[in-house]
Design a protein around this motif. Structure first.
Motif, PDB file in Angstrom:
ATOM      1  N   SER A 178      -0.876  -1.747   0.310  1.00 40.97           N
ATOM      2  CA  SER A 178      -2.085  -1.132   0.857  1.00 40.97           C
ATOM      3  C   SER A 178      -3.198  -2.146   1.040  1.00 40.97           C
ATOM      4  O   SER A 178      -3.638  -2.779   0.081  1.00 40.97           O
ATOM      5  CB  SER A 178      -2.571  -0.006  -0.059  1.00 40.97           C
ATOM      6  OG  SER A 178      -3.811   0.488   0.396  1.00 40.97           O
ATOM      7  N   ARG A 179      -3.673  -2.251   2.269  1.00 43.58           N
ATOM      8  CA  ARG A 179      -4.811  -3.123   2.553  1.00 43.58           C
ATOM      9  C   ARG A 179      -6.133  -2.442   2.247  1.00 43.58           C
ATOM     10  O   ARG A 179      -7.151  -3.111   2.034  1.00 43.58           O
ATOM     11  CB  ARG A 179      -4.797  -3.551   4.022  1.00 43.58           C
ATOM     12  CG  ARG A 179      -3.684  -4.502   4.406  1.00 43.58           C
ATOM     13  CD  ARG A 179      -3.881  -5.044   5.806  1.00 43.58           C
ATOM     14  NE  ARG A 179      -3.723  -4.010   6.810  1.00 43.58           N
ATOM     15  CZ  ARG A 179      -2.624  -3.816   7.526  1.00 43.58           C
ATOM     16  NH1 ARG A 179      -1.571  -4.603   7.338  1.00 43.58           N
ATOM     17  NH2 ARG A 179      -2.563  -2.855   8.436  1.00 43.58           N
ATOM     18  N   ASN A 180      -6.155  -1.101   2.282  1.00 41.32           N
ATOM     19  CA  ASN A 180      -7.431  -0.394   2.173  1.00 41.32           C
ATOM     20  C   ASN A 180      -7.386   0.765   1.190  1.00 41.32           C
ATOM     21  O   ASN A 180      -8.036   0.732   0.160  1.00 41.32           O
ATOM     22  CB  ASN A 180      -7.858   0.100   3.562  1.00 41.32           C
ATOM     23  CG  ASN A 180      -9.279   0.623   3.594  1.00 41.32           C
ATOM     24  OD1 ASN A 180      -9.690   1.390   2.733  1.00 41.32           O
ATOM     25  ND2 ASN A 180     -10.052   0.208   4.595  1.00 41.32           N
TER      26      ASN A 180
ATOM     27  N   ASP B 123      -2.887   1.853  10.222  1.00 36.68           N
ATOM     28  CA  ASP B 123      -1.451   1.900   9.955  1.00 36.68           C
ATOM     29  C   ASP B 123      -1.255   2.716   8.681  1.00 36.68           C
ATOM     30  O   ASP B 123      -1.988   2.536   7.704  1.00 36.68           O
ATOM     31  CB  ASP B 123      -0.891   0.493   9.716  1.00 36.68           C
ATOM     32  CG  ASP B 123      -1.032  -0.402  10.938  1.00 36.68           C
ATOM     33  OD1 ASP B 123      -1.219   0.133  12.034  1.00 36.68           O
ATOM     34  OD2 ASP B 123      -0.953  -1.631  10.764  1.00 36.68           O
ATOM     35  N   LEU B 124      -0.252   3.587   8.689  1.00 36.34           N
ATOM     36  CA  LEU B 124       0.022   4.457   7.549  1.00 36.34           C
ATOM     37  C   LEU B 124       1.412   4.182   7.003  1.00 36.34           C
ATOM     38  O   LEU B 124       2.374   4.073   7.765  1.00 36.34           O
ATOM     39  CB  LEU B 124      -0.082   5.923   7.981  1.00 36.34           C
ATOM     40  CG  LEU B 124       0.437   6.995   7.014  1.00 36.34           C
ATOM     41  CD1 LEU B 124      -0.437   7.063   5.762  1.00 36.34           C
ATOM     42  CD2 LEU B 124       0.500   8.351   7.711  1.00 36.34           C
ATOM     43  N   LEU B 125       1.516   4.095   5.684  1.00 37.69           N
ATOM     44  CA  LEU B 125       2.808   4.045   4.994  1.00 37.69           C
ATOM     45  C   LEU B 125       2.889   5.288   4.124  1.00 37.69           C
ATOM     46  O   LEU B 125       2.121   5.437   3.165  1.00 37.69           O
ATOM     47  CB  LEU B 125       2.923   2.779   4.136  1.00 37.69           C
ATOM     48  CG  LEU B 125       4.118   2.705   3.174  1.00 37.69           C
ATOM     49  CD1 LEU B 125       5.443   2.810   3.928  1.00 37.69           C
ATOM     50  CD2 LEU B 125       4.059   1.431   2.341  1.00 37.69           C
TER      51      LEU B 125
ATOM     52  N   ALA C 248       2.913   4.896  11.938  1.00 35.85           N
ATOM     53  CA  ALA C 248       3.240   5.247  10.562  1.00 35.85           C
ATOM     54  C   ALA C 248       4.651   4.796  10.222  1.00 35.85           C
ATOM     55  O   ALA C 248       5.522   4.716  11.091  1.00 35.85           O
ATOM     56  CB  ALA C 248       3.109   6.755  10.362  1.00 35.85           C
ATOM     57  N   THR C 249       4.854   4.522   8.942  1.00 34.87           N
ATOM     58  CA  THR C 249       6.190   4.289   8.398  1.00 34.87           C
ATOM     59  C   THR C 249       6.463   5.382   7.377  1.00 34.87           C
ATOM     60  O   THR C 249       5.660   5.595   6.468  1.00 34.87           O
ATOM     61  CB  THR C 249       6.291   2.914   7.718  1.00 34.87           C
ATOM     62  OG1 THR C 249       6.019   1.886   8.686  1.00 34.87           O
ATOM     63  CG2 THR C 249       7.678   2.695   7.136  1.00 34.87           C
ATOM     64  N   HIS C 250       7.572   6.076   7.570  1.00 29.72           N
ATOM     65  CA  HIS C 250       7.953   7.199   6.703  1.00 29.72           C
ATOM     66  C   HIS C 250       9.211   6.786   5.953  1.00 29.72           C
ATOM     67  O   HIS C 250      10.269   6.614   6.544  1.00 29.72           O
ATOM     68  CB  HIS C 250       8.204   8.423   7.590  1.00 29.72           C
ATOM     69  CG  HIS C 250       8.696   9.642   6.855  1.00 29.72           C
ATOM     70  ND1 HIS C 250       8.271  10.903   7.169  1.00 29.72           N
ATOM     71  CD2 HIS C 250       9.588   9.816   5.844  1.00 29.72           C
ATOM     72  CE1 HIS C 250       8.866  11.795   6.397  1.00 29.72           C
ATOM     73  NE2 HIS C 250       9.677  11.142   5.583  1.00 29.72           N
ATOM     74  N   VAL C 251       9.080   6.635   4.623  1.00 34.09           N
ATOM     75  CA  VAL C 251      10.212   6.256   3.781  1.00 34.09           C
ATOM     76  C   VAL C 251      10.574   7.440   2.902  1.00 34.09           C
ATOM     77  O   VAL C 251       9.709   7.979   2.208  1.00 34.09           O
ATOM     78  CB  VAL C 251       9.881   5.037   2.893  1.00 34.09           C
ATOM     79  CG1 VAL C 251      11.116   4.603   2.115  1.00 34.09           C
ATOM     80  CG2 VAL C 251       9.336   3.893   3.731  1.00 34.09           C
TER      81      VAL C 251
ATOM     82  N   GLU D 233       2.605  -4.456   5.227  1.00 26.03           N
ATOM     83  CA  GLU D 233       1.455  -3.777   4.629  1.00 26.03           C
ATOM     84  C   GLU D 233       0.919  -2.725   5.597  1.00 26.03           C
ATOM     85  O   GLU D 233       1.192  -2.758   6.799  1.00 26.03           O
ATOM     86  CB  GLU D 233       0.356  -4.794   4.312  1.00 26.03           C
ATOM     87  CG  GLU D 233       0.707  -5.776   3.221  1.00 26.03           C
ATOM     88  CD  GLU D 233      -0.438  -6.730   2.939  1.00 26.03           C
ATOM     89  OE1 GLU D 233      -1.421  -6.746   3.715  1.00 26.03           O
ATOM     90  OE2 GLU D 233      -0.362  -7.470   1.944  1.00 26.03           O
ATOM     91  N   ALA D 234       0.134  -1.795   5.055  1.00 30.93           N
ATOM     92  CA  ALA D 234      -0.495  -0.761   5.876  1.00 30.93           C
ATOM     93  C   ALA D 234      -1.927  -0.563   5.394  1.00 30.93           C
ATOM     94  O   ALA D 234      -2.272  -0.913   4.262  1.00 30.93           O
ATOM     95  CB  ALA D 234       0.278   0.555   5.764  1.00 30.93           C
ATOM     96  N   ASP D 235      -2.753  -0.018   6.260  1.00 25.42           N
ATOM     97  CA  ASP D 235      -4.130   0.269   5.862  1.00 25.42           C
ATOM     98  C   ASP D 235      -4.169   1.379   4.812  1.00 25.42           C
ATOM     99  O   ASP D 235      -4.975   1.338   3.875  1.00 25.42           O
ATOM    100  CB  ASP D 235      -4.957   0.694   7.083  1.00 25.42           C
ATOM    101  CG  ASP D 235      -5.006  -0.373   8.145  1.00 25.42           C
ATOM    102  OD1 ASP D 235      -5.453  -1.502   7.832  1.00 25.42           O
ATOM    103  OD2 ASP D 235      -4.576  -0.107   9.289  1.00 25.42           O
ATOM    104  N   ILE D 236      -3.299   2.368   4.990  1.00 24.65           N
ATOM    105  CA  ILE D 236      -3.279   3.540   4.123  1.00 24.65           C
ATOM    106  C   ILE D 236      -1.873   3.725   3.560  1.00 24.65           C
ATOM    107  O   ILE D 236      -0.898   3.664   4.301  1.00 24.65           O
ATOM    108  CB  ILE D 236      -3.656   4.817   4.917  1.00 24.65           C
ATOM    109  CG1 ILE D 236      -5.007   4.663   5.610  1.00 24.65           C
ATOM    110  CG2 ILE D 236      -3.628   6.053   4.019  1.00 24.65           C
ATOM    111  CD1 ILE D 236      -5.222   5.675   6.719  1.00 24.65           C
TER     112      ILE D 236
END
Length: 217
Positions: free
Chosen positions: A142-144, A50-52, A73-76, A115-118
């Motif tokens: 961020s988890r990672n 998952d990407l933020l 992905a989440t794009h803010v 949360e996201a991995d990246i």
């Protein structure tokens, strides 16, 4: 409802400028500092992540990582012009169903986001006065891994930023650029449980890759 930050950012980035940036991306690929983020993230060999993407601009990071690293992905972004072009490019690439687009100042909506991995911030810290609040919120999500670019702390950038802000003030434009202390950025992320793995430098930009200590292989 868009925040005041969004209004300032909308004034700072016109549709014509954003369209020109997207045209360059389609022709030449990601900008140099964005490539450094992509290379750093890919070096972690993550899959189905998952990407933020905070302040995602035209969406170059998720356009690229949805090909091989990320599944969603989440794009803010505080700029409606950037969001519009990013959405159109995502649809063109067949990724639209995999991206959640949010028009907002990230710190205003962070508590409502998963949360996201990246987590990535490409040329975002330099546009944000409260970099501590921004990076605290980013790190908590961020988890990672967390990768960011920011201007180098060097004499010619200091001069350039002073000149840019001077002309912004002459035009009564509230948008400003900032040169935040790199040592404070690093210390803040260390306190949040991240270790810096990589630093790469260009003439203007510096890229740093961090990974949460518990996620280190």
């Amino acid at each position: 409802m868009p925040c005041n930050c969004c209004e300032i950012t909308d004034n700072a980035f016109s549709e014509d400028e954003v369209k020109a940036e997207l045209k360059t991306y389609r022709k030449k690929g990601p900008a140099k500092q964005t490539r450094l983020i992509l290379q750093a993230i890919r070096s972690l060999n993550l899959k189905n992540a998952d990407l933020l993407d905070i302040g995602g601009g035209i969406g170059a990071i998720h356009h690229e990582l949805l090909e091989d690293v990320a599944v969603k992905a989440t794009h803010v972004d505080a700029s409606s012009a950037y969001l519009k072009e990013a959405k159109e490019e995502s649809a063109r690439r067949g990724h639209h169903d995999h991206v959640n687009f949010i028009h907002a100042d990230f710190t205003d909506v962070a508590k409502d986001l998963p949360e996201a991995d990246i987590v990535t911030l490409d040329r975002v810290v330099c546009c944000y006065p409260d970099f501590r609040g921004l990076l605290d919120a980013a790190a908590e999500h961020s988890r990672n891994a967390l990768a960011l670019t920011y201007p180098r702390e060097i004499w010619y950038i200091r001069i350039a930023w002073i000149v840019i802000n001077f002309f912004q003030s002459l035009g009564k434009d509230p948008f400003r650029v900032f040169l935040h202390p790199v040592v404070e950025i690093d210390s803040l992320l260390n306190r949040q449980g991240f270790k810096r793995l990589t630093v790469r430098r260009l003439f203007v930009w510096e890229m740093a890759l961090y990974q949460r200590e518990g996620a280190l292989s």
